[in-house]
Design an enzyme around this catalytic site. Structure first.
Site, short mmCIF file in Angstrom:
data_model
loop_
_atom_site.label_atom_id
_atom_site.label_comp_id
_atom_site.label_asym_id
_atom_site.label_seq_id
_atom_site.Cartn_x
_atom_site.Cartn_y
_atom_site.Cartn_z
N ASP A 1 44.76 -52.70 -8.98
CA ASP A 1 43.68 -51.73 -8.83
C ASP A 1 43.28 -51.28 -10.24
O ASP A 1 44.15 -50.86 -11.03
CB ASP A 1 44.17 -50.54 -7.98
CG ASP A 1 43.08 -49.51 -7.71
OD1 ASP A 1 42.44 -49.06 -8.67
OD2 ASP A 1 42.89 -49.14 -6.54
N ASP B 1 37.40 -50.55 -4.24
CA ASP B 1 38.17 -49.37 -3.82
C ASP B 1 37.66 -48.14 -4.57
O ASP B 1 38.15 -47.82 -5.66
CB ASP B 1 39.67 -49.59 -4.10
CG ASP B 1 40.50 -48.42 -3.58
OD1 ASP B 1 39.95 -47.54 -2.92
OD2 ASP B 1 41.72 -48.39 -3.86
N ASP C 1 42.79 -41.60 -11.96
CA ASP C 1 42.47 -42.54 -10.88
C ASP C 1 41.50 -41.88 -9.90
O ASP C 1 41.81 -41.63 -8.74
CB ASP C 1 43.79 -42.91 -10.16
CG ASP C 1 43.57 -43.85 -9.00
OD1 ASP C 1 42.66 -44.70 -9.08
OD2 ASP C 1 44.31 -43.73 -8.00
N TRP D 1 49.94 -50.39 0.18
CA TRP D 1 50.09 -49.41 -0.89
C TRP D 1 50.77 -48.18 -0.30
O TRP D 1 50.40 -47.71 0.78
CB TRP D 1 48.73 -49.01 -1.49
CG TRP D 1 48.90 -47.87 -2.46
CD1 TRP D 1 49.36 -47.95 -3.74
CD2 TRP D 1 48.70 -46.47 -2.19
NE1 TRP D 1 49.45 -46.70 -4.29
CE2 TRP D 1 49.06 -45.77 -3.37
CE3 TRP D 1 48.26 -45.74 -1.08
CZ2 TRP D 1 48.98 -44.38 -3.46
CZ3 TRP D 1 48.20 -44.35 -1.16
CH2 TRP D 1 48.54 -43.69 -2.36
N HIS E 1 44.62 -48.00 -11.65
CA HIS E 1 46.05 -47.71 -11.52
C HIS E 1 46.88 -47.99 -12.75
O HIS E 1 48.09 -48.21 -12.67
CB HIS E 1 46.64 -48.49 -10.33
CG HIS E 1 46.23 -47.92 -9.01
ND1 HIS E 1 46.81 -48.28 -7.81
CD2 HIS E 1 45.29 -47.02 -8.70
CE1 HIS E 1 46.24 -47.63 -6.84
NE2 HIS E 1 45.31 -46.86 -7.34
N GLU F 1 50.39 -53.37 -3.76
CA GLU F 1 49.57 -52.69 -4.78
C GLU F 1 50.38 -51.66 -5.56
O GLU F 1 50.94 -50.73 -4.99
CB GLU F 1 48.38 -52.00 -4.09
CG GLU F 1 47.48 -51.25 -5.06
CD GLU F 1 46.28 -50.61 -4.35
OE1 GLU F 1 46.20 -50.68 -3.10
OE2 GLU F 1 45.44 -50.02 -5.05
N ASP G 1 38.59 -42.89 -8.66
CA ASP G 1 37.87 -43.73 -7.71
C ASP G 1 36.36 -43.48 -7.69
O ASP G 1 35.76 -43.39 -6.62
CB ASP G 1 38.47 -43.60 -6.30
CG ASP G 1 39.87 -44.20 -6.23
OD1 ASP G 1 40.00 -45.43 -6.31
OD2 ASP G 1 40.85 -43.43 -6.13
C1 RNT Z 1 45.52 -45.57 -3.76
C2 RNT Z 1 45.19 -47.02 -3.66
C3 RNT Z 1 44.78 -47.48 -2.30
C4 RNT Z 1 43.78 -46.55 -1.64
C5 RNT Z 1 43.13 -47.12 -0.42
C6 RNT Z 1 42.44 -46.08 0.39
O1 RNT Z 1 45.71 -45.13 -5.03
O2 RNT Z 1 44.22 -47.37 -4.59
O3 RNT Z 1 44.30 -48.77 -2.39
O4 RNT Z 1 42.77 -46.18 -2.51
O5 RNT Z 1 44.04 -47.84 0.29
ZN ZN Z 2 43.52 -49.41 -4.47
#
Ligand code: RNT
Ligand code: ZN
Length: 422
Positions: free
Chosen positions: A261, A328, A296, A187, A264, A228, A298
């Site tokens: 993801d 993630d 995003d 990514w 995303h 990704e 997380d």
């Molecule tokens: C970033 C991506 C990626 C990261 C990790 C830390 O937007 O989601 O996967 O979160 O690699």
């Molecule tokens: Zn990710």
């Protein structure tokens, strides 16, 4: 949480209830036991890594919160992960980022080798069935311009191509050593905050860089390459070079994995609906299961409707061998070990619920146009006693049932993580 007797009694009545619908709870638990989740190391230290810098910077990623006790060294991170894994039923994989290399002295990212991950590989031999890996294309001076593999600066672009090549070699070594292919994900943060004039140029650069990185073919028994995509990031709101269409095209043409993801995409888009579409053209995919809240962000994964839908799609489509499930998320505002435990247990619960579904019966309703029964049974399923099966499964796998794991995290906090000073 009730004692073993109570758990068994509740399980027995749940078993009968599911049997009435033609579902065998034993088969479901057996299936779940064979499903490995890839636990991301970066929840343990807020995506910091061990390169001695100030930690996460750039790339549009942000870990918010200042909960005490984060891992400061690889040994601490391994200990925390081990604690988390001891509270999650089943055997699971370790997902590492390149910035978690253990080097004596500075080693540039384009010079990393598997030796710098020797301790992690040894750890995985004992603690899990395998490892997955990621190149780190952020938190680095050469990523400060916001461009890496798509950079127009040849020196910068070359550096990151070399990093990508190094990561594939490391992934292959991990896969070979552990006897299970290492999904090595790529990514990059490249993009623009404001409206660009040239959308084409950077994408052509990225394609060229990827072709250079993936030029060497590596045995799929050791390495599975994945790319990704992302819709936008902080600082790349108007344009992301590695968009969904870009990587979907690249993955299909080059027969590599696509990483979806769940944070995303546009908030009204769901990854659960994408799985059967992309798997019509790809052999395998990687999931980054995350939870975006408005962006995003997380957040820690919870047992949401979408998580359940995601698990249902994987199970109903019989995709368990073709979908690699990675997590993630990174929340620095709560206990980090608990974050791993909550997110991973939720992922497993969602899979168990999917495995407890009388899918054939529901399919029949659908094929026959009986949408009334389909809706009726789907709604009844929501209040069936899957919790009793889950508790029983946890006990069977020798991990705490119900909320009992939290006490162990609190003990660990008092004895271990609270004494860590930053
Ligand atoms: C970033 C991506 C990626 C990261 C990790 C830390 O937007 O989601 O996967 O979160 O690699
Ligand atoms: Zn990710």
């Amino acid at each position: 949480m009730s004692d073993s007797k109570g758990i068994e009694k509740a399980y027995e009545s749940a078993r009968q209830r599911y049997a009435e619908l033609g579902v065998d709870t034993e088969t479901a638990m057996e299936r779940l036991g064979k499903t490995a989740i890839s636990l991301h190391c970066w929840q343990g230290d807020d995506v910091g890594g061990f390169e001695g810098s100030e930690g996460l910077s750039g790339g549009g990623l942000m870990a918010t919160g200042a909960y005490p006790g984060k891992a400061r060294t690889a040994d601490e991170l391994r200990a925390d992960l081990k604690k988390a894994m001891s509270l999650i039923p089943g055997k699971h994989r370790l997902n590492l980022h390149a910035m978690y290399a253990e080097t004596s002295g500075k080693v540039e990212r384009n010079e990393l080798t598997a030796e710098h991950f020797a301790a992690w590989i040894e750890w995985a031999k004992v603690n899990g069935p395998g490892m997955d890996f990621n190149g780190t294309f952020f938190s680095h001076p050469k990523a400060e311009s916001g461009f890496t593999l798509a950079s127009a600066d040849e020196g910068i672009r070359r550096f990151w191509v070399e990093h990508g090549i190094a990561c594939r070699k490391i992934g292959a070594a991990m896969g070979k050593e552990l006897g299970t292919p290492c999904v090595t994900n790529l990514w990059i943060p490249d993009g623009y905050k404001d409206i660009p004039v040239d959308r084409k140029g950077p994408r052509e650069q990225l394609r060229k860089s990827l072709d250079e990185i993936f030029a060497e073919s590596i045995d799929r028994r050791y390495l599975l390459d994945s790319v990704e995509s992302k819709l936008f990031g902080i600082g790349s709101e108007s344009y992301v070079v590695g968009s969904h269409e870009f990587y979907l095209g690249y993955a299909v043409r080059n027969n590599i994995l696509l990483c979806l993801d769940t944070g995303h995409f546009h908030p009204t888009e769901v990854v659960s609906d994408k799985i059967s579409s992309v798997l019509a053209f790809l052999d395998e995919i990687l999931l980054h299961v995350s939870r975006g809240v408005r962006w995003d962000s997380d957040h820690v994964v919870i047992l949401s409707d979408e998580l359940r839908a995601l698990a249902c799609e994987i199970v109903r489509g019989d995709y368990l061998q073709r979908v690699h499930i990675g997590l993630d998320f990174f929340d620095a505002s709560i206990n980090r070990v608990a974050a791993w435990v909550i997110g991973t247990r939720c992922m497993l619960k969602a899979l168990l619920i999917a495995m407890l579904e009388p899918t054939e019966k529901l399919r029949e309703f659908e094929y026959n146009g009986d949408f009334t029964s389909r809706l009726a049974i789907l709604e009844e399923l929501k209040t069936l006693p899957f919790g009793a099966v889950w508790d029983y499964y946890c006990r069977k796998k020798d991990v705490p049932a119900g909320e009992d794991w939290l006490k162990e995290v609190r003990d660990y906090e008092a004895k271990v993580t609270n004494s860590r000073q930053r």
